[in-house]
Design a protein around this motif. Structure first.
Motif, PDB file in Angstrom:
ATOM      1  N   ASP A 228      40.816  57.346  34.807  1.00 62.64           N
ATOM      2  CA  ASP A 228      40.956  56.506  33.630  1.00 62.64           C
ATOM      3  C   ASP A 228      41.537  57.379  32.521  1.00 62.64           C
ATOM      4  OD1 ASP A 228      40.034  55.477  30.913  1.00 62.64           O
ATOM      5  OD2 ASP A 228      39.407  53.805  32.181  1.00 62.64           O
ATOM      6  N   ARG A 229      42.728  57.017  32.029  1.00 61.70           N
ATOM      7  CA  ARG A 229      43.424  57.883  31.075  1.00 61.70           C
ATOM      8  C   ARG A 229      42.621  58.103  29.796  1.00 61.70           C
ATOM      9  NH1 ARG A 229      49.524  56.453  29.267  1.00 61.70           N
ATOM     10  NH2 ARG A 229      48.449  54.886  28.022  1.00 61.70           N
ATOM     11  N   SER A 230      41.948  57.082  29.326  1.00 61.29           N
ATOM     12  CA  SER A 230      41.170  57.217  28.087  1.00 61.29           C
ATOM     13  C   SER A 230      39.987  58.147  28.277  1.00 61.29           C
ATOM     14  CB  SER A 230      40.685  55.837  27.614  1.00 61.29           C
ATOM     15  OG  SER A 230      41.774  55.003  27.285  1.00 61.29           O
ATOM     16  N   VAL A 231      39.281  58.009  29.387  1.00 61.64           N
ATOM     17  CA  VAL A 231      38.155  58.900  29.669  1.00 61.64           C
ATOM     18  C   VAL A 231      38.655  60.323  29.882  1.00 61.64           C
ATOM     19  CG1 VAL A 231      36.253  59.404  31.243  1.00 61.64           C
ATOM     20  CG2 VAL A 231      36.763  57.036  30.628  1.00 61.64           C
ATOM     21  N   GLN A 232      39.749  60.459  30.614  1.00 67.92           N
ATOM     22  CA  GLN A 232      40.329  61.781  30.851  1.00 67.92           C
ATOM     23  C   GLN A 232      40.654  62.467  29.530  1.00 67.92           C
ATOM     24  OE1 GLN A 232      40.910  63.248  33.927  1.00 67.92           O
ATOM     25  NE2 GLN A 232      41.822  65.082  33.057  1.00 67.92           N
ATOM     26  N   TYR A 233      41.264  61.745  28.619  1.00 64.29           N
ATOM     27  CA  TYR A 233      41.624  62.315  27.315  1.00 64.29           C
ATOM     28  C   TYR A 233      40.374  62.746  26.543  1.00 64.29           C
ATOM     29  CZ  TYR A 233      43.380  62.654  22.539  1.00 64.29           C
ATOM     30  OH  TYR A 233      43.676  63.099  21.276  1.00 64.29           O
ATOM     31  N   ALA A 234      39.358  61.880  26.524  1.00 64.24           N
ATOM     32  CA  ALA A 234      38.126  62.214  25.798  1.00 64.24           C
ATOM     33  C   ALA A 234      37.468  63.460  26.368  1.00 64.24           C
ATOM     34  CB  ALA A 234      37.159  61.028  25.845  1.00 64.24           C
ATOM     35  N   LEU A 240      38.080  71.246  25.180  1.00 64.14           N
ATOM     36  CA  LEU A 240      38.861  72.122  24.303  1.00 64.14           C
ATOM     37  C   LEU A 240      38.057  72.519  23.065  1.00 64.14           C
ATOM     38  CD1 LEU A 240      42.308  70.278  24.487  1.00 64.14           C
ATOM     39  CD2 LEU A 240      41.831  72.570  25.363  1.00 64.14           C
ATOM     40  N   GLN A 241      37.380  71.541  22.493  1.00 68.57           N
ATOM     41  CA  GLN A 241      36.595  71.812  21.297  1.00 68.57           C
ATOM     42  C   GLN A 241      35.430  72.751  21.596  1.00 68.57           C
ATOM     43  OE1 GLN A 241      35.153  68.308  19.323  1.00 68.57           O
ATOM     44  NE2 GLN A 241      33.925  69.450  17.849  1.00 68.57           N
ATOM     45  N   ALA A 253      35.198  69.752  33.851  1.00 67.13           N
ATOM     46  CA  ALA A 253      34.388  68.538  33.767  1.00 67.13           C
ATOM     47  C   ALA A 253      34.882  67.536  34.793  1.00 67.13           C
ATOM     48  CB  ALA A 253      34.460  67.929  32.364  1.00 67.13           C
ATOM     49  N   ILE A 254      33.943  66.776  35.356  1.00 65.97           N
ATOM     50  CA  ILE A 254      34.258  65.716  36.307  1.00 65.97           C
ATOM     51  C   ILE A 254      33.395  64.511  35.987  1.00 65.97           C
ATOM     52  CG2 ILE A 254      34.244  64.992  38.733  1.00 65.97           C
ATOM     53  CD1 ILE A 254      34.636  67.921  39.506  1.00 65.97           C
ATOM     54  N   VAL A 255      34.022  63.348  35.952  1.00 72.36           N
ATOM     55  CA  VAL A 255      33.305  62.085  35.785  1.00 72.36           C
ATOM     56  C   VAL A 255      33.547  61.263  37.044  1.00 72.36           C
ATOM     57  CG1 VAL A 255      33.035  60.001  34.400  1.00 72.36           C
ATOM     58  CG2 VAL A 255      33.632  62.166  33.288  1.00 72.36           C
ATOM     59  N   SER A 568      31.340  57.610  25.019  1.00 73.18           N
ATOM     60  CA  SER A 568      32.730  57.203  25.259  1.00 73.18           C
ATOM     61  C   SER A 568      32.912  56.716  26.685  1.00 73.18           C
ATOM     62  CB  SER A 568      33.680  58.373  24.985  1.00 73.18           C
ATOM     63  OG  SER A 568      33.646  58.755  23.634  1.00 73.18           O
ATOM     64  N   ILE A 569      32.287  57.402  27.629  1.00 74.05           N
ATOM     65  CA  ILE A 569      32.386  56.995  29.031  1.00 74.05           C
ATOM     66  C   ILE A 569      31.781  55.609  29.220  1.00 74.05           C
ATOM     67  CG2 ILE A 569      31.605  57.517  31.374  1.00 74.05           C
ATOM     68  CD1 ILE A 569      31.661  60.495  30.574  1.00 74.05           C
TER      69      ILE A 569
END
Length: 587
Positions: A228-234, A240-241, A253-255, A568-569
């Motif tokens: 899922d592109r949105s979850v991947q981006y989040a 990174l942060q 990370a893996i969802v 977010s997920i």
């Protein structure tokens, strides 16, 4: 003697005869050559003539699109122009190279190779510049240079700003997959090239009526990922942060969807040479392996419960340290010798207690090791996952007969074994999925040139522990979040079950201490939610958090990232807690 004129006449006749014979031979050779040219050498002559009056151009097939689970484009090919040359038709080699250089900025090496090809005139096709911009292509076309042509050639791009590049991978300049999904499914994504044949005069101008013979290219199949592109981006942004905040080396990370094994996000982050965290181009969540640390205690406790040698209430004497083999092993924190039930051993993440739980499974150390090894493998350690991702690591899990010294005991709490992130999240997912192992999955479907969508087969499964055992461990892991080492993973209003792990990284010198006398860590948290009926399982791992800081532990380095991205997920995947009373008790 005979008359003089008779002698001269004889000489003339012989000369005429010689001329006749010679002429006959020459004519015979000519006839033989003509016959040869019309038969054996005919194909060669036709080919030579064709080369002089025709140019062949390969029409590249469009590479298939890579979509996310919702149909958003992750990688696709866009139109571009490639400048090519037919050296045999170039009338001014030096001038042509100079003009091309002015427009395209060719390197000195490229200029030399083109000039050599243009002067030799041995080839009928060479590349000048690949996949250039529209403005440059228009400028070249306007120049109308002899022997120079522009052909359409697709360029691979990621419209989402390289979101998911760790998984998607990349192609080379020719559109051939060389990493990630692009490589794994290259045969499927690659279409069949076509061909254009153009007849022309010696100056390269098309011949009237000559026409163009074209074999149409066939595009490649599209691939629909489970990402899922949105979850991947989040997830990528959160990693990174976090890496930047605490000064770690990297993170993964893996969802995963609990019941289907579908990987919704899979990200890797590393600090570059300038010290800036960057999303990796390689999928380190599948290709790198590290010690899982205390997350592996989930396997040991579940195994003993499944073997029936303990219950959640079975009591063990747990000192903070104890000698096993020739080594003094200890818990992470010093505490008095106490009697703890199995549930508390897992909640407090006791190394000594976990060893004792493991030892309950066999009547001898040999038998115990064999049982422990069998369960670790059933949970998915020691072998690549069915993802079959390019470069995927098997991790490290020696045969139990080769376990020696202290590692015979430390295996129970994740030291002496190494796993990839995808192995580890899939292992804990067994508990979330009622005791059944479900293979991870990255490709949801394919779409052929006609638009037909073909779904991939469901993930393979096998039962590892009984359902009631998974339920028991599930309850214990909720306590780990509410009362134990993973309190920073708690999400208000949502029941979370999970386990922290703080593994030591093995050093090149064969120990856990580097040349500077320091230890380096690999901190993880694996959790799932809603715990009452799990839908999503998530792994967060932080690579080399600062050794001297509080953030070096799984509960302090990784668990907070889980708590940050879980809402977010839930929003993106439409996950709803079963009741308003979910989550840890307040007060």
């Amino acid at each position: 003697r005979p008359p003089r004129h008779l002698f001269k006449a004889g000489i003339s006749r012989r000369r005429l005869l010689a001329v006749f014979v010679a002429s006959t031979l020459v004519l015979g050779l000519v006839i033989a050559r003509v016959a040869l040219l019309q038969t054996a050498d005919a194909d060669q002559l036709r080919e030579a003539g064709r080369e002089q009056r025709t140019s062949e151009t390969i029409l590249r097939a469009t590479r298939g699109v890579i979509f996310d689970r919702n149909g958003d484009e992750l990688a696709l090919s866009v139109p571009a122009t490639t400048i090519v040359a037919n050296p045999k038709l170039v009338t001014d080699p030096a001038g042509t190279v100079a003009v091309l250089t002015q427009v395209l900025g060719l390197s000195a090496e490229k200029q030399q190779s083109l000039l050599a090809a243009f002067e030799a005139k041995e080839k009928s096709f060479v590349y000048v510049a690949r996949q250039i911009g529209e403005d440059q292509a228009a400028a070249i076309e306007a120049l109308d240079l002899d022997g120079i042509d522009g052909i359409p050639e697709d360029r691979r791009t990621m419209p989402g700003g390289e979101v998911g590049k760790s998984v998607i991978g990349r192609t080379d300049i020719d559109g051939i997959g060389i990493a990630g999904i692009e490589k794994q499914y290259d045969d499927l994504l690659t279409g069949t090239d076509g061909e254009r044949v153009r007849e022309h005069d010696r100056d390269g101008r098309s011949l009237p009526g000559g026409g163009t013979t074209t074999v149409a290219p066939v595009p490649g199949d599209d691939v629909v990922l489970t990402i899922d592109r949105s979850v991947q981006y989040a997830v990528e942004q959160a990693l990174l942060q976090r890496v930047g905040e605490i000064g770690a080396r990297g993170a993964t990370a893996i969802v995963m969807m609990t019941k289907t094994g579908e990987v919704v996000a899979m990200a890797g982050v590393r600090v570059d040479e300038a010290g800036v965290p960057q999303v990796t181009s390689g999928n380190i969540a599948a290709v790198d392996a590290d010690e899982p640390g205390s997350v592996a205690k989930v396997i040991t406790v579940a195994a003993a419960l499944n073997e029936g040698t303990v219950t959640p209430d079975t009591i063990f004497e747990v000192p903070w340290r104890k000698q096993y083999s020739d080594t003094m092993l200890h818990d992470a924190e010093q505490h008095p010798t106490e009697w703890w039930p199995v549930s508390t051993i897992l909640t407090k993440s006791s190394n000594i207690g976990t060893i004792e739980v493991m030892l309950s499974m066999g009547q001898s150390l040999r038998q115990t090791k064999e049982i422990q090894d069998a369960y670790m493998r059933a949970f998915g350690l020691g072998d690549t996952t069915p993802l079959d991702f390019p470069g995927e690591s098997v991790g490290i899990l020696k045969d139990w007969k080769k376990w020696e010294g202290a590692e015979q005991y430390t295996m129970s709490y994740g030291q002496g074994v190494a796993s990839t992130s995808i192995q580890l999240v899939t292992a804990v997912n067994v508990i979330a999925n009622d005791g059944v192992y479900v293979a991870p999955k990255l490709v949801k479907a394919t779409i052929g040139p006609t638009g037909e969508l073909v779904e991939t087969p469901p993930s393979s499964t096998h039962r590892v522990v009984r359902t009631e055992v998974a339920d028991q461990v599930n309850l214990m892991l909720r306590d780990v979040v509410c009362e134990g080492t993973a309190s920073r993973a708690a999400v208000p209003g949502v029941s979370i079950a999970g386990k922290t792990g703080t593994g030591l990284k093995a050093q090149p010198n064969g120990t856990y201490v580097n040349e500077a006398g320091e230890r380096t860590y690999y901190a993880s948290f694996v959790g799932f939610f809603p715990a009452e009926d799990p839908e999503v399982t998530v792994l967060i791992s932080i690579d080399e958090p600062p050794a001297g800081e509080l953030t070096r532990f799984g509960g302090t380095a990784a668990a907070p990232v889980f708590a940050e991205i879980a809402p977010s997920i839930m929003h993106e995947l439409d996950v709803t807690p079963p009741s308003e009373d979910s989550g840890c008790p307040v007060g």
